[in-house]
Design an enzyme around this catalytic site. Structure first.
Site, mmCIF file in Angstrom:
data_model
loop_
_atom_site.group_PDB
_atom_site.id
_atom_site.type_symbol
_atom_site.label_atom_id
_atom_site.label_comp_id
_atom_site.label_asym_id
_atom_site.label_seq_id
_atom_site.Cartn_x
_atom_site.Cartn_y
_atom_site.Cartn_z
ATOM 1 C CG ASP A 127 -1.675 1.379 1.349
ATOM 2 O OD1 ASP A 127 -2.535 1.436 0.267
ATOM 3 O OD2 ASP A 127 -1.611 2.058 2.511
ATOM 4 C CG ASP A 173 -2.638 2.331 6.259
ATOM 5 O OD1 ASP A 173 -2.680 2.265 5.445
ATOM 6 O OD2 ASP A 173 -3.141 3.536 6.286
#
Length: 261
Positions: free
Chosen positions: A12, A200
């Protein structure tokens, strides 16, 4: 495809490889260099557009690897700067326009605001905000209503074949595909011996759980992710430091654990 790749890393961006506020990745430089030294594949995986990711991928020297764009709604092939067609995105906006106005007004998508407004919301430069609005597959936006209204919105869109994913900043709509789906297709093509995924936000969970090792990168700007599958056995780890600092530490730790340094 190369069948001798020791490691592929799927990561990410916002709040993970790049800082949530500054969008800087420099604190992860040591780990990125170590990955390059062992010829590991690094696949950027984000809600960002192909135009955004193509630019960052070139900056990082990762053009030879595919990238997962718009929350897994599409893939940017190696050595390609952008995706040509926006037909899926236009179809998505047409479908979104059919949501009853009383419900639709609570979703403020990227197509509903100006580039200046998006820059103010995200902290991006005007040029970067324009790239964020150059969408091909999905529509992110802010939810401005209640949780109950959001549930009604999601139920309606799901019944129309639209997938809704919660990211670190925005609710993202698409006609399907997620980061884990695209990760599996890339793994099938490249056959890496080991895989690591880092993220996250809720839209990263499936990707983290599907990798050999998943890393939950700390993000003080949001609630922590709940305990994940594989975490008690040590296949999912959590960083202490946030953003690229935590990313850097986790990758270096796993490279040592896998004896790939």
């Amino acid at each position: 495809m190369n069948s001798e790749i020791e490691l592929m890393v799927f990561t990410d961006l916002d709040g993970s490889l790049i800082d949530h506020n500054t969008y800087e990745w420099a604190p992860a430089r040591q780990a990125l260099t170590s990955l390059d030294n062992i010829s590991a594949g690094v696949v950027l995986s984000s809600s960002k557009t192909a135009a955004e990711i193509g630019r960052l991928r070139a900056e990082l020297g990762l053009e030879k690897w595919p990238a997962i764009v718009e929350n897994g709604a599409g893939i940017l092939p190696p050595f390609v700067a952008d995706v040509a067609t926006q037909s899926a995105y236009q179809d998505l906006l047409v479908t979104l326009a059919q949501v009853p106005p009383g419900l639709r007004r609570h979703f403020r998508g990227f197509a509903d605001i100006t580039t200046t407004e998006l820059a103010d919301i995200t902290g991006l430069s005007p040029a970067a905000a324009a790239r964020a609005q150059n969408r091909c597959f999905s529509e992110p936006g802010q939810w401005l209503g209640t949780d109950a209204q959001q549930a009604e919105f999601v139920t309606l869109l799901t019944s129309w074949g639209i997938q809704v994913q919660q990211g670190g900043r925005f609710l993202t709509l698409s006609f399907g595909g997620n980061k884990a789906d695209q990760m599996r297709s890339i793994i099938k093509a490249y056959h890496p011996k080991h895989t690591i995924a880092l993220g996250d936000a809720p839209n990263d969970v499936q990707m983290l759980e599907a990798a050999e090792f998943g890393v939950v990168v700390a993000n003080p700007h949001r609630l922590p992710l709940p305990p994940l599958k594989g975490e008690p056995e040590g296949h999912v780890l959590r960083t202490q430091a946030a953003g690229p600092e935590g990313w850097n530490a986790a990758v270096l730790y796993l490279l040592n654990r896998l004896e790939l340094q």
